[in-house]
Design a protein around this motif. Structure first.
Motif, PDB file in Angstrom:
ATOM      1  N   TYR A  65       0.817  -1.212   0.000  1.00  0.00           N
ATOM      2  CA  TYR A  65       0.000   0.000   0.000  1.00  0.00           C
ATOM      3  C   TYR A  65       0.855   1.268   0.000  1.00  0.00           C
ATOM      4  N   ILE A  66       2.171   1.088   0.097  1.00  0.00           N
ATOM      5  CA  ILE A  66       3.093   2.219  -0.010  1.00  0.00           C
ATOM      6  C   ILE A  66       4.458   1.683  -0.418  1.00  0.00           C
ATOM      7  N   GLU A  67       5.133   2.407  -1.297  1.00  0.00           N
ATOM      8  CA  GLU A  67       6.480   2.018  -1.699  1.00  0.00           C
ATOM      9  C   GLU A  67       7.474   2.440  -0.619  1.00  0.00           C
ATOM     10  N   SER A  68       8.520   1.641  -0.485  1.00  0.00           N
ATOM     11  CA  SER A  68       9.511   1.922   0.535  1.00  0.00           C
ATOM     12  C   SER A  68      10.882   1.481   0.045  1.00  0.00           C
ATOM     13  N   GLY A  69      11.910   1.919   0.761  1.00  0.00           N
ATOM     14  CA  GLY A  69      13.288   1.558   0.437  1.00  0.00           C
ATOM     15  C   GLY A  69      14.216   2.226   1.422  1.00  0.00           C
ATOM     16  N   LEU A  70      15.357   1.646   1.633  1.00  0.00           N
ATOM     17  CA  LEU A  70      16.320   2.195   2.576  1.00  0.00           C
ATOM     18  C   LEU A  70      17.052   3.392   1.971  1.00  0.00           C
ATOM     19  N   VAL A  71      17.227   4.429   2.782  1.00  0.00           N
ATOM     20  CA  VAL A  71      17.952   5.631   2.364  1.00  0.00           C
ATOM     21  C   VAL A  71      18.918   6.036   3.468  1.00  0.00           C
ATOM     22  N   VAL A  72      19.833   6.946   3.135  1.00  0.00           N
ATOM     23  CA  VAL A  72      20.843   7.443   4.076  1.00  0.00           C
ATOM     24  C   VAL A  72      20.550   8.908   4.384  1.00  0.00           C
ATOM     25  N   VAL A  73      20.565   9.247   5.669  1.00  0.00           N
ATOM     26  CA  VAL A  73      20.333  10.621   6.119  1.00  0.00           C
ATOM     27  C   VAL A  73      21.585  11.116   6.827  1.00  0.00           C
ATOM     28  N   VAL A  74      22.026  12.333   6.479  1.00  0.00           N
ATOM     29  CA  VAL A  74      23.206  12.940   7.108  1.00  0.00           C
ATOM     30  C   VAL A  74      22.886  14.369   7.497  1.00  0.00           C
ATOM     31  N   PRO A  75      23.690  14.994   8.352  1.00  0.00           N
ATOM     32  CA  PRO A  75      23.468  16.400   8.714  1.00  0.00           C
ATOM     33  C   PRO A  75      23.877  17.329   7.576  1.00  0.00           C
ATOM     34  N   ILE A  76      23.246  18.471   7.507  1.00  0.00           N
ATOM     35  CA  ILE A  76      23.658  19.522   6.585  1.00  0.00           C
ATOM     36  C   ILE A  76      23.772  20.808   7.381  1.00  0.00           C
ATOM     37  N   LYS A  77      24.489  21.769   6.807  1.00  0.00           N
ATOM     38  CA  LYS A  77      24.628  23.068   7.463  1.00  0.00           C
ATOM     39  C   LYS A  77      24.670  24.152   6.417  1.00  0.00           C
ATOM     40  N   LYS A  78      24.258  25.320   6.799  1.00  0.00           N
ATOM     41  CA  LYS A  78      24.297  26.496   5.933  1.00  0.00           C
ATOM     42  C   LYS A  78      25.603  27.225   6.174  1.00  0.00           C
ATOM     43  N   LEU A  79      26.416  27.349   5.123  1.00  0.00           N
ATOM     44  CA  LEU A  79      27.674  28.056   5.254  1.00  0.00           C
ATOM     45  C   LEU A  79      27.421  29.542   5.471  1.00  0.00           C
ATOM     46  N   ASP A  80      28.104  30.112   6.439  1.00  0.00           N
ATOM     47  CA  ASP A  80      27.934  31.529   6.725  1.00  0.00           C
ATOM     48  C   ASP A  80      28.449  32.377   5.572  1.00  0.00           C
ATOM     49  N   SER A  81      27.714  33.445   5.282  1.00  0.00           N
ATOM     50  CA  SER A  81      28.130  34.355   4.228  1.00  0.00           C
ATOM     51  C   SER A  81      29.366  35.116   4.672  1.00  0.00           C
ATOM     52  N   SER A  82      30.282  35.347   3.743  1.00  0.00           N
ATOM     53  CA  SER A  82      31.530  36.024   4.045  1.00  0.00           C
ATOM     54  C   SER A  82      31.874  36.980   2.928  1.00  0.00           C
ATOM     55  N   VAL A 297      20.830  11.688   1.245  1.00  0.00           N
ATOM     56  CA  VAL A 297      21.868  11.729   0.225  1.00  0.00           C
ATOM     57  C   VAL A 297      21.847  10.423  -0.553  1.00  0.00           C
ATOM     58  N   GLY A 298      22.176  10.520  -1.832  1.00  0.00           N
ATOM     59  CA  GLY A 298      22.177   9.327  -2.656  1.00  0.00           C
ATOM     60  C   GLY A 298      20.771   8.861  -2.992  1.00  0.00           C
ATOM     61  N   GLU A 299      20.695   7.683  -3.563  1.00  0.00           N
ATOM     62  CA  GLU A 299      19.429   7.093  -3.971  1.00  0.00           C
ATOM     63  C   GLU A 299      19.024   5.971  -3.019  1.00  0.00           C
ATOM     64  N   GLU A 300      17.768   5.573  -3.121  1.00  0.00           N
ATOM     65  CA  GLU A 300      17.321   4.388  -2.371  1.00  0.00           C
ATOM     66  C   GLU A 300      18.102   3.171  -2.867  1.00  0.00           C
ATOM     67  N   PHE A 301      18.685   2.422  -1.957  1.00  0.00           N
ATOM     68  CA  PHE A 301      19.490   1.265  -2.369  1.00  0.00           C
ATOM     69  C   PHE A 301      18.772  -0.067  -2.144  1.00  0.00           C
ATOM     70  N   THR A 302      17.501  -0.014  -1.752  1.00  0.00           N
ATOM     71  CA  THR A 302      16.647  -1.212  -1.762  1.00  0.00           C
ATOM     72  C   THR A 302      15.275  -0.804  -2.300  1.00  0.00           C
ATOM     73  N   THR A 303      14.555  -1.767  -2.813  1.00  0.00           N
ATOM     74  CA  THR A 303      13.202  -1.522  -3.323  1.00  0.00           C
ATOM     75  C   THR A 303      12.250  -2.509  -2.668  1.00  0.00           C
ATOM     76  N   SER A 304      11.309  -1.976  -1.940  1.00  0.00           N
ATOM     77  CA  SER A 304      10.335  -2.843  -1.257  1.00  0.00           C
ATOM     78  C   SER A 304       9.066  -2.040  -1.026  1.00  0.00           C
ATOM     79  N   GLY A 305       8.210  -2.519  -0.125  1.00  0.00           N
ATOM     80  CA  GLY A 305       6.969  -1.838   0.193  1.00  0.00           C
ATOM     81  C   GLY A 305       6.397  -2.355   1.502  1.00  0.00           C
ATOM     82  N   TRP A 306       5.351  -1.667   1.957  1.00  0.00           N
ATOM     83  CA  TRP A 306       4.662  -2.095   3.168  1.00  0.00           C
ATOM     84  C   TRP A 306       3.368  -2.802   2.799  1.00  0.00           C
ATOM     85  N   GLY A 307       3.074  -3.853   3.560  1.00  0.00           N
ATOM     86  CA  GLY A 307       1.835  -4.586   3.315  1.00  0.00           C
ATOM     87  C   GLY A 307       1.309  -5.224   4.593  1.00  0.00           C
TER      88      GLY A 307
END
Length: 455
Positions: A65-82, A297-307
């Protein structure tokens, strides 16, 4: 639960009762949840159960009933203007090499143009200013502003398979700044302008990216770079992601850390205890809707779903799959998904690009350096040949020392071409005059000697 309770999925004649699985505080094991159905402890398992191979061997799943897949999450930051942000697109080495080649093009063009072009002559101070101005002007193509001179010209126009004679205006292009005269100098400049075009375009694109988007605070760009590091990796308690990373990706278990809530995700990532989180896309979408300091970051590296899980050969699995397809076709499934996963959006942009390295441009510098060196070599050989001819015509050169010859060569190179030509012509005239005087003197001597012999 919302999907299961839809009228299209549960028939009125099917009585059911929901039984909670777990203690309500910690995430239960989904594999144990599915096994309850396989052992007939439960008649069905309803929830966010990922359909994977090992589980399908024990139970029957409905249509996802929904597509799913494993993904990677990392921190990001806004570089200060200089105020010095315009230095960031290039590395220090790239800036240094670029400055060196700007000097090389200035010196190279001066060498080619000095003897032919009045604009590259004058006192040493004026010539230095001219070289610096010409070099810097190539960066913005300031030297290529044109003046137009209209002149009548007879030409041919190819039209309808016939040549027709016509008259039109020819546009003559003339540099409004330093005009290039020598052929070798123009060749070197053309190649350099192409190099400058590439560098300018790359610099503009990189600076725009740096000033407008956020940057990753870690070197992780996807699952491959995550595997290659030795950083800790977080995952959801009870998720199949743990076994998948250990068995399929060969990641040591010591690098994995089980986390039980979105709050723990944010806390561990923010503190740097884990470098990344690996979890399924629906969970991550819900997590990122309230945490804009992190990004996939990157793409989903598995393809599955919930049921939903039912015992083997249960007819309810087929009926439920049909009902789920009906919800998908009439749009109800999409509405439920939007309600739970898109109540709040957070869409920070990221850039995976690093500073522009010399590796991206060394071929251009190599081509230009080779062309410049070849042009200078040809010019040097030409000057040596011309100087040799000119020097051989001068008297007393054999008595000069080697250092004097070098000084004379440098003085010869510094002279303008017109001065050298005039000097050659003057020497020819002097030699002709001297030879004429010698011939006249010889003739008079012959006549006197003849008269003396007759007497």
């Amino acid at each position: 639960m919302g999907i299961f309770k839809q009228r299209e999925t549960v028939k009125d004649w099917i009585p059911y009762e929901f039984v909670k699985f777990g203690d309500g505080h910690k995430n239960p094991s989904y594999t144990e949840f599915v096994n309850k159905v396989a052992y007939n402890v439960l008649d069905a398992a309803v929830g966010d159960i990922t359909i994977i191979t090992n589980r399908t061997k024990a139970v029957d799943f409905t249509q996802p009933y929904i597509e799913s897949g494993l993904v990677v999450v990392v921190p990001i930051k806004k570089l200060d203007s200089s105020s010095w942000a315009f230095f960031r697109p290039f590395t220090q080495l790239m800036w240094a090499i670029t400055a060196v080649f700007f000097i090389i093009i200035g010196v190279g063009v001066w060498i080619h143009e000095h003897r032919l072009n009045d604009e590259f002559r004058g006192p040493p101070k004026q010539q230095l200013v001219t070289v610096l101005w010409f070099t810097l002007s190539t960066m913005v193509f300031a030297h290529s502003k044109y003046q137009t001179i209209n002149q009548p010209l007879i030409g041919y126009l190819f039209y309808s398979s016939k040549f027709n004679l016509l008259t039109y205006d020819r546009v003559i292009l003339k540099f409004s700044g330093e005009n290039m005269v020598s052929t070798l100098g123009r060749l070197v400049l053309i190649i350099w302008l192409f190099v400058v075009l590439i560098i300018n375009s790359s610099y503009t694109a990189s600076l725009t990216s740096i000033l407008t988007v956020q940057q990753l605070s870690s070197p992780i760009r996807g699952i491959d770079s995550l595997i290659s590091t030795n950083e800790r990796i977080g995952f959801q308690v009870g998720s199949f992601a743990e076994n998948y990373m250990i068995e399929e990706l060969n990641i040591p278990k010591s690098r994995l850390m089980a986390l039980g809530s979105p709050q723990e995700y944010a806390e561990k990532l923010g503190a740097g205890i884990v470098a990344a989180i690996v979890d399924e896309r629906p969970y991550i979408d819900l997590f990122l809707s309230n945490n804009c300091k992190f990004q996939v970051v990157g793409e989903e590296f598995t393809t599955s779903g919930w049921g939903f899980a039912f015992p083997k050969d249960s007819p309810l699995a087929v009926d439920m799959s049909t009902a789920i397809l009906t919800l998908s076709e009439n749009g109800e499934l999409h509405k439920i998904h939007d309600y739970w996963h898109k109540r709040k959006t957070c869409t920070p942009q990221i850039s995976d690009s690093n500073q522009l390295q010399l590796d991206s441009f060394w071929e251009l510098f190599l081509i230009f350096g080779g062309a410049c060196a070849l042009a200078l070599f040809i010019y040097f050989c030409k000057m040596v040949r011309v100087f040799g001819k000119d020097h051989s015509q001068q008297q007393g050169q054999s008595s000069k020392s080697g250092s004097c010859s070098v000084r004379k060569f440098l003085s010869f190179v510094d002279k303008k071409e017109e001065e050298v030509s005039k000097s050659k012509l003057k020497r020819k005239r002097e030699m002709s005059y001297v030879k004429g005087r010698e011939v006249d003197s010889r003739n008079r001597s012959n006549r006197i000697q003849a008269e003396f012999d007759e007497e």
